[in-house]
Design a protein around this motif. Structure first.
Motif, PDB file in Angstrom:
ATOM      1  N   LYS A   1      42.301 -16.572 -32.018  1.00  0.00           N
ATOM      2  CA  LYS A   1      41.063 -15.836 -31.750  1.00  0.00           C
ATOM      3  C   LYS A   1      41.130 -14.426 -32.347  1.00  0.00           C
ATOM      4  CE  LYS A   1      39.972 -18.195 -27.439  1.00  0.00           C
ATOM      5  NZ  LYS A   1      39.931 -18.044 -25.975  1.00  0.00           N
ATOM      6  N   ILE A   2      42.306 -13.826 -32.308  1.00  0.00           N
ATOM      7  CA  ILE A   2      42.463 -12.481 -32.877  1.00  0.00           C
ATOM      8  C   ILE A   2      42.118 -12.490 -34.363  1.00  0.00           C
ATOM      9  CG2 ILE A   2      44.175 -10.711 -33.495  1.00  0.00           C
ATOM     10  CD1 ILE A   2      45.535 -11.350 -30.766  1.00  0.00           C
TER      11      ILE A   2
ATOM     12  N   ILE B   1      38.323 -12.917 -34.732  1.00  0.00           N
ATOM     13  CA  ILE B   1      37.598 -11.682 -34.393  1.00  0.00           C
ATOM     14  C   ILE B   1      37.745 -10.659 -35.507  1.00  0.00           C
ATOM     15  CG2 ILE B   1      37.557  -9.690 -32.819  1.00  0.00           C
ATOM     16  CD1 ILE B   1      38.272 -11.717 -30.573  1.00  0.00           C
ATOM     17  N   ALA B   2      38.937 -10.539 -36.051  1.00  0.00           N
ATOM     18  CA  ALA B   2      39.149  -9.594 -37.152  1.00  0.00           C
ATOM     19  C   ALA B   2      38.278  -9.958 -38.354  1.00  0.00           C
ATOM     20  CB  ALA B   2      40.625  -9.573 -37.543  1.00  0.00           C
ATOM     21  N   ALA B   3      38.230 -11.226 -38.691  1.00  0.00           N
ATOM     22  CA  ALA B   3      37.410 -11.661 -39.831  1.00  0.00           C
ATOM     23  C   ALA B   3      35.928 -11.404 -39.577  1.00  0.00           C
ATOM     24  CB  ALA B   3      37.653 -13.146 -40.119  1.00  0.00           C
ATOM     25  N   GLN B   4      35.467 -11.672 -38.365  1.00  0.00           N
ATOM     26  CA  GLN B   4      34.063 -11.427 -38.040  1.00  0.00           C
ATOM     27  C   GLN B   4      33.733  -9.934 -38.041  1.00  0.00           C
ATOM     28  OE1 GLN B   4      32.100 -13.745 -34.951  1.00  0.00           O
ATOM     29  NE2 GLN B   4      33.972 -14.976 -34.780  1.00  0.00           N
ATOM     30  N   THR B   5      34.698  -9.124 -37.639  1.00  0.00           N
ATOM     31  CA  THR B   5      34.491  -7.674 -37.647  1.00  0.00           C
ATOM     32  C   THR B   5      34.378  -7.168 -39.074  1.00  0.00           C
ATOM     33  OG1 THR B   5      35.728  -7.492 -35.574  1.00  0.00           O
ATOM     34  CG2 THR B   5      35.404  -5.470 -36.836  1.00  0.00           C
ATOM     35  N   ILE B   6      35.256  -7.637 -39.940  1.00  0.00           N
ATOM     36  CA  ILE B   6      35.211  -7.248 -41.359  1.00  0.00           C
ATOM     37  C   ILE B   6      33.889  -7.669 -41.995  1.00  0.00           C
ATOM     38  CG2 ILE B   6      36.249  -7.713 -43.621  1.00  0.00           C
ATOM     39  CD1 ILE B   6      38.974  -7.839 -42.074  1.00  0.00           C
ATOM     40  N   ALA B   7      33.376  -8.823 -41.583  1.00  0.00           N
ATOM     41  CA  ALA B   7      32.103  -9.322 -42.112  1.00  0.00           C
ATOM     42  C   ALA B   7      30.897  -8.611 -41.497  1.00  0.00           C
ATOM     43  CB  ALA B   7      32.004 -10.827 -41.887  1.00  0.00           C
ATOM     44  N   GLY B   8      31.143  -7.704 -40.546  1.00  0.00           N
ATOM     45  CA  GLY B   8      30.059  -6.953 -39.925  1.00  0.00           C
ATOM     46  C   GLY B   8      29.329  -7.684 -38.816  1.00  0.00           C
TER      47      GLY B   8
ATOM     48  N   GLN C   1      34.377  -1.522 -32.067  1.00  0.00           N
ATOM     49  CA  GLN C   1      34.899  -1.125 -30.749  1.00  0.00           C
ATOM     50  C   GLN C   1      35.010  -2.334 -29.810  1.00  0.00           C
ATOM     51  OE1 GLN C   1      36.473   1.333 -30.432  1.00  0.00           O
ATOM     52  NE2 GLN C   1      35.534   3.168 -31.261  1.00  0.00           N
ATOM     53  N   ALA C   2      34.010  -3.200 -29.838  1.00  0.00           N
ATOM     54  CA  ALA C   2      34.068  -4.415 -29.021  1.00  0.00           C
ATOM     55  C   ALA C   2      35.211  -5.311 -29.490  1.00  0.00           C
ATOM     56  CB  ALA C   2      32.736  -5.165 -29.092  1.00  0.00           C
ATOM     57  N   ALA C   3      35.394  -5.380 -30.792  1.00  0.00           N
ATOM     58  CA  ALA C   3      36.486  -6.183 -31.341  1.00  0.00           C
ATOM     59  C   ALA C   3      37.830  -5.639 -30.884  1.00  0.00           C
ATOM     60  CB  ALA C   3      36.415  -6.200 -32.866  1.00  0.00           C
ATOM     61  N   ARG C   4      37.969  -4.329 -30.879  1.00  0.00           N
ATOM     62  CA  ARG C   4      39.234  -3.714 -30.455  1.00  0.00           C
ATOM     63  C   ARG C   4      39.553  -4.078 -29.006  1.00  0.00           C
ATOM     64  NH1 ARG C   4      38.968   1.635 -32.158  1.00  0.00           N
ATOM     65  NH2 ARG C   4      40.001   0.869 -33.996  1.00  0.00           N
ATOM     66  N   VAL C   5      38.552  -4.002 -28.139  1.00  0.00           N
ATOM     67  CA  VAL C   5      38.759  -4.358 -26.730  1.00  0.00           C
ATOM     68  C   VAL C   5      39.189  -5.824 -26.611  1.00  0.00           C
ATOM     69  CG1 VAL C   5      37.592  -4.679 -24.502  1.00  0.00           C
ATOM     70  CG2 VAL C   5      37.195  -2.594 -25.837  1.00  0.00           C
ATOM     71  N   ALA C   6      38.479  -6.698 -27.303  1.00  0.00           N
ATOM     72  CA  ALA C   6      38.798  -8.123 -27.237  1.00  0.00           C
ATOM     73  C   ALA C   6      40.189  -8.406 -27.803  1.00  0.00           C
ATOM     74  CB  ALA C   6      37.745  -8.934 -27.998  1.00  0.00           C
TER      75      ALA C   6
ATOM     76  N   LYS D   1      45.831  -9.882 -27.288  1.00  0.00           N
ATOM     77  CA  LYS D   1      47.237  -9.582 -27.585  1.00  0.00           C
ATOM     78  C   LYS D   1      48.046  -9.513 -26.298  1.00  0.00           C
ATOM     79  CE  LYS D   1      47.468  -5.853 -30.019  1.00  0.00           C
ATOM     80  NZ  LYS D   1      47.457  -4.712 -30.929  1.00  0.00           N
ATOM     81  N   TRP D   2      47.494  -8.861 -25.284  1.00  0.00           N
ATOM     82  CA  TRP D   2      48.186  -8.752 -24.002  1.00  0.00           C
ATOM     83  C   TRP D   2      48.412 -10.152 -23.414  1.00  0.00           C
ATOM     84  CZ3 TRP D   2      46.978 -10.318 -19.072  1.00  0.00           C
ATOM     85  CH2 TRP D   2      47.815  -9.838 -18.060  1.00  0.00           C
ATOM     86  N   SER D   3      47.348 -10.955 -23.420  1.00  0.00           N
ATOM     87  CA  SER D   3      47.427 -12.290 -22.851  1.00  0.00           C
ATOM     88  C   SER D   3      48.449 -13.157 -23.587  1.00  0.00           C
ATOM     89  CB  SER D   3      46.034 -12.937 -22.919  1.00  0.00           C
ATOM     90  OG  SER D   3      46.079 -14.252 -22.449  1.00  0.00           O
ATOM     91  N   ALA D   4      48.389 -13.158 -24.904  1.00  0.00           N
ATOM     92  CA  ALA D   4      49.342 -13.954 -25.691  1.00  0.00           C
ATOM     93  C   ALA D   4      50.769 -13.472 -25.463  1.00  0.00           C
ATOM     94  CB  ALA D   4      48.984 -13.893 -27.176  1.00  0.00           C
ATOM     95  N   GLY D   5      50.947 -12.160 -25.388  1.00  0.00           N
ATOM     96  CA  GLY D   5      52.274 -11.595 -25.167  1.00  0.00           C
ATOM     97  C   GLY D   5      52.859 -11.957 -23.819  1.00  0.00           C
TER      98      GLY D   5
END
Length: 133
Positions: free
Chosen positions: A73-74, A77-84, A89-94, A99-103
């Motif tokens: 999912k990370i 989300i990164a790809a969708q953020t780059i695509a606009g 900011q919402a992407a960063r929160v998600a 990352k916390w959950s996976a860790g």
């Protein structure tokens, strides 16, 4: 809220197989119980996990596997953020939450790495007084 009726015990295996498959794919238990047809209540689900070790083991394995879905999912989300398509900011929160959950679920794979190597050697450095020379 009215409590949902409990599933019949004969369906328990298939019910928990569905729950575990969905969790391994990255869905939350709450979403599965709320949105999928014929799901039991959260309380009943927790009771069954506490009472039946096999179900509990399968559930724990699914939770661990869901760390991989969080990592995927990370990337999405990164790809969708780059695509606009997603606000940064919402992407960063998600992403931080994922990352916390996976860790937590797979710390050896997705957890923070700490370098705690030490030889155990302590060195003392004695400096001579430069004024006395």
């Amino acid at each position: 809220l009215m409590a949902r009726p409990r599933k019949q015990s004969k369906d328990r295996g298939a019910l928990f197989a569905h729950i575990c498959a969905e969790i391994a794919a990255g869905r939350s238990l709450i979403a599965i119980l709320r949105d999928d047809e014929g799901m039991p209540s959260y309380t009943y689900t927790m009771e069954m996990l506490a009472q039946e070790p096999k179900l509990s083991e399968d559930y724990a394995r699914a939770r661990t596997a869901s760390a991989d879905a969080d990592a995927d999912k990370i990337s999405d989300i990164a790809a969708q953020t780059i695509a606009g398509k997603i606000d940064p900011q919402a992407a960063r929160v998600a992403i931080d939450a994922l990352k916390w959950s996976a860790g937590k679920r797979k710390p050896k794979v997705y957890g923070d790495r700490l370098d705690v190597n030490s030889s155990g050697e302590i060195k003392y450095i004695i400096q001579k007084d430069m004024d006395g020379l």
